[in-house]
Design a protein around this motif. Structure first.
Motif, PDB file in Angstrom:
ATOM      1  N   ASP A  28      41.613   2.770  23.553  1.00  0.00           N
ATOM      2  CA  ASP A  28      41.881   3.246  24.904  1.00  0.00           C
ATOM      3  C   ASP A  28      42.656   4.556  24.912  1.00  0.00           C
ATOM      4  N   THR A  29      43.685   4.660  24.092  1.00  0.00           N
ATOM      5  CA  THR A  29      44.460   5.901  24.085  1.00  0.00           C
ATOM      6  C   THR A  29      43.620   7.064  23.580  1.00  0.00           C
ATOM      7  N   PHE A  32      40.891   7.880  26.471  1.00  0.00           N
ATOM      8  CA  PHE A  32      41.412   8.567  27.653  1.00  0.00           C
ATOM      9  C   PHE A  32      41.960   9.949  27.324  1.00  0.00           C
ATOM     10  N   TYR A  56      44.005   2.699  35.597  1.00  0.00           N
ATOM     11  CA  TYR A  56      43.772   2.111  34.279  1.00  0.00           C
ATOM     12  C   TYR A  56      44.939   2.426  33.342  1.00  0.00           C
ATOM     13  N   LEU A  57      45.404   3.661  33.376  1.00  0.00           N
ATOM     14  CA  LEU A  57      46.480   4.050  32.462  1.00  0.00           C
ATOM     15  C   LEU A  57      47.778   3.310  32.765  1.00  0.00           C
ATOM     16  N   HIS A  58      48.055   3.060  34.041  1.00  0.00           N
ATOM     17  CA  HIS A  58      49.232   2.260  34.376  1.00  0.00           C
ATOM     18  C   HIS A  58      49.078   0.828  33.852  1.00  0.00           C
ATOM     19  N   CYS A  61      49.628   0.927  30.093  1.00  0.00           N
ATOM     20  CA  CYS A  61      51.058   0.983  29.763  1.00  0.00           C
ATOM     21  C   CYS A  61      51.705  -0.386  29.909  1.00  0.00           C
ATOM     22  N   LEU A 106      53.977   8.820  30.028  1.00  0.00           N
ATOM     23  CA  LEU A 106      52.560   8.650  30.345  1.00  0.00           C
ATOM     24  C   LEU A 106      52.385   8.145  31.773  1.00  0.00           C
ATOM     25  N   ARG A 107      53.209   7.213  32.192  1.00  0.00           N
ATOM     26  CA  ARG A 107      53.137   6.727  33.580  1.00  0.00           C
ATOM     27  C   ARG A 107      53.347   7.875  34.567  1.00  0.00           C
ATOM     28  N   ALA A 110      50.296  10.170  34.553  1.00  0.00           N
ATOM     29  CA  ALA A 110      49.143   9.518  35.164  1.00  0.00           C
ATOM     30  C   ALA A 110      49.262   9.551  36.684  1.00  0.00           C
ATOM     31  N   LEU A 130      48.697  11.500  26.062  1.00  0.00           N
ATOM     32  CA  LEU A 130      47.851  10.447  25.483  1.00  0.00           C
ATOM     33  C   LEU A 130      47.666  10.647  23.979  1.00  0.00           C
TER      34      LEU A 130
END
Length: 221
Positions: A28-29, A32, A56-58, A61, A106-107, A110, A130
């Motif tokens: 995933d990392t 993305f 998705y990224l949240h 995490c 990252l959060r 995003a 990412l």
């Protein structure tokens, strides 16, 4: 303290789920980071797509943080009690501190990407973060599987491993985690996972996978 059976007769814990979880994090990392890089280079990204990517990224995490919390709170104490001086996890614990910090970044990126006026610039920053998360995870997971997996195999009892798996189920997002397990398991692993649940759960899993794949189509653009 956990007693260890004779190695000749020992039945070892099944760590399939942990292996798939690691595989999914890395995939995933990396995926993305590539998607964000493509958007930074000019790939179309309307609001619906940017919102799906950020969502998705949240969730990712949350998933990574939950995985490491289970290790800190459940797995490490069991491993230390079972193996004693045969294992040293201090560096792995330090990695978790670093991961928490970079997941926070990252959060933030995003969320900024989802509402950015300059989508390409926001995507560039998102891709950089990412890439950093992926690099740290890749090193951490490689070390963990090298150090901890043999310890689990040799020392950890089935009862203790069941406690770790139970802890992993608490607080996890089944609608997010289950479809990812399906997508990242190989054929043999998938058959094993499905055999472990009843027909009702398998039916529910099919529904969750279809919902998951609808968001995947939006993310893919």
């Amino acid at each position: 303290m956990t007693s260890t059976p004779d190695t000749a007769t020992r039945v070892t814990p099944d760590i399939t789920g942990m292996k798939i979880a690691h595989r999914a994090m890395l995939a995933d990392t990396r995926r993305f980071a590539l998607i964000a890089g493509q958007i930074a280079a000019g790939s179309p990204c309307p609001q619906r797509r940017s919102a799906a990517i950020a969502e998705y990224l949240h969730l990712l995490c949350d998933s990574i943080h939950h995985h490491h919390t289970v290790e800190d709170d459940a797995l490490w104490p069991i491993v230390i009690a079972a193996a004693g001086p045969a294992v040293d996890i201090h560096e792995l614990e330090d990695d978790h501190v670093q991961l928490d910090a970079i997941l926070g970044k990252l959060r933030e990126r995003a969320s900024a990407f989802a509402v950015a006026g300059d989508r390409r610039r926001a995507a560039t920053e998102l891709a950089e973060t990412l890439e950093a998360v992926h690099a740290l995870l890749a090193e951490h997971i490689a070390d963990e599987e090298k150090v901890v997996f043999p310890i689990i195999d040799r020392y950890v009892s089935l009862d203790d491993w069941a406690r770790v798996e139970q802890a992993a189920k608490k607080g996890g997002n089944l609608r997010f985690e289950a479809p990812r397990m399906v997508h990242h398991a190989d054929e043999q692993e998938l058959a094993k996972l499905k055999a472990a649940v009843g027909p009702v759960i398998r039916l529910l899993l099919n529904v969750m996978v279809r919902s998951f794949d609808k968001r995947e189509a939006i993310i893919a653009g």
